[in-house]
Structures are given as structure tokens and as C-alpha cells.
Design a protein around this motif. Structure first.
Motif, PDB file in Angstrom:
ATOM      1  N   LYS A  10     -18.073  49.641  83.196  1.00 39.59           N
ATOM      2  CA  LYS A  10     -19.920  48.373  83.455  1.00 39.59           C
ATOM      3  C   LYS A  10     -20.560  48.705  83.478  1.00 39.59           C
ATOM      4  O   LYS A  10     -21.573  48.510  82.785  1.00 39.59           O
ATOM      5  N   PRO A  12     -24.067  49.852  84.423  1.00 36.64           N
ATOM      6  CA  PRO A  12     -25.072  49.758  83.612  1.00 36.64           C
ATOM      7  C   PRO A  12     -25.509  51.720  83.522  1.00 36.64           C
ATOM      8  O   PRO A  12     -25.990  51.507  82.329  1.00 36.64           O
ATOM      9  N   GLU A  13     -26.068  52.395  84.505  1.00 39.08           N
ATOM     10  CA  GLU A  13     -26.403  53.453  84.229  1.00 39.08           C
ATOM     11  C   GLU A  13     -25.485  54.167  83.733  1.00 39.08           C
ATOM     12  O   GLU A  13     -25.629  54.805  83.013  1.00 39.08           O
ATOM     13  N   TRP A  16     -25.260  53.399  79.594  1.00 40.11           N
ATOM     14  CA  TRP A  16     -26.068  53.876  79.351  1.00 40.11           C
ATOM     15  C   TRP A  16     -26.510  55.688  78.936  1.00 40.11           C
ATOM     16  O   TRP A  16     -26.645  56.073  78.053  1.00 40.11           O
ATOM     17  N   CYS A  43     -18.936  46.375  77.660  1.00 38.28           N
ATOM     18  CA  CYS A  43     -20.333  47.411  77.971  1.00 38.28           C
ATOM     19  C   CYS A  43     -21.686  46.548  76.968  1.00 38.28           C
ATOM     20  O   CYS A  43     -22.854  46.362  77.264  1.00 38.28           O
ATOM     21  N   ILE A  46     -23.655  43.803  79.278  1.00 42.29           N
ATOM     22  CA  ILE A  46     -24.668  44.013  80.395  1.00 42.29           C
ATOM     23  C   ILE A  46     -25.843  44.187  79.387  1.00 42.29           C
ATOM     24  O   ILE A  46     -26.750  44.586  79.026  1.00 42.29           O
ATOM     25  N   GLN A  47     -27.293  43.072  81.131  1.00 42.28           N
ATOM     26  CA  GLN A  47     -28.044  43.514  80.437  1.00 42.28           C
ATOM     27  C   GLN A  47     -28.678  43.617  81.868  1.00 42.28           C
ATOM     28  O   GLN A  47     -28.231  43.336  83.262  1.00 42.28           O
ATOM     29  N   HIS A  48     -29.437  44.404  81.670  1.00 44.34           N
ATOM     30  CA  HIS A  48     -30.401  45.412  82.879  1.00 44.34           C
ATOM     31  C   HIS A  48     -31.807  45.546  83.073  1.00 44.34           C
ATOM     32  O   HIS A  48     -31.654  46.030  81.003  1.00 44.34           O
ATOM     33  N   VAL A  53     -28.744  49.274  77.859  1.00 43.49           N
ATOM     34  CA  VAL A  53     -27.170  49.674  77.248  1.00 43.49           C
ATOM     35  C   VAL A  53     -26.646  49.021  76.110  1.00 43.49           C
ATOM     36  O   VAL A  53     -26.282  49.722  75.095  1.00 43.49           O
TER      37      VAL A  53
END
Length: 63
Positions: A10, A12-13, A16, A43, A46-48, A53
């Protein structure tokens, strides 16, 4: 072409990029399945600020 993508993180990069790849393949007409394993099942939480994502997951849904 049929593609199977297995995502096990999970981070983020990485998540994504996996969903961007899946979206790009769908647009090109490929049959794509994404399998979420281990922590990747989270997933959709995911907060970025840079790696969106959730937005990428929703692209081409049901295509």
C-alpha cells in the motif's frame, strides 16, 4: 493481450504506478485484472498529496 497485475503493497507511489499501468493498458484495449494481496487490500484508503491512488483506481472501472 491479457494482463494480470499483482499488488502486495500500500506504498502510495508503487500502488499509484500499478493502477496507472492498468489504466493505460485498458485504454489500449487490453484485458486487465488487478489482484490485491496482503496490505494492498487497503489501497482505497491511501491518502497522499502527490500520488492519487484512489483516483487512479476509479479510472476505467468496469471497462
Amino acid at each position: 493481450m491479457k494482463l494480470g497485475i499483482i499488488l502486495e503493497t500500500k506504498e502510495p507511489e508503487k500502488a499509484w504506478n500499478a493502477f496507472r499501468f492498468a489504466s493505460a493498458a485498458l485504454v489500449k484495449g487490453h484485458d486487465v485484472k488487478v489482484f490485491l494481496m496482503d496490505e494492498a487490500v487497503e489501497c482505497e484508503n491511501i491518502q497522499h498529496p502527490k500520488f492519487k491512488v484512489i483516483e487512479e483506481m476509479k479510472k476505467n472501472r468496469g471497462a
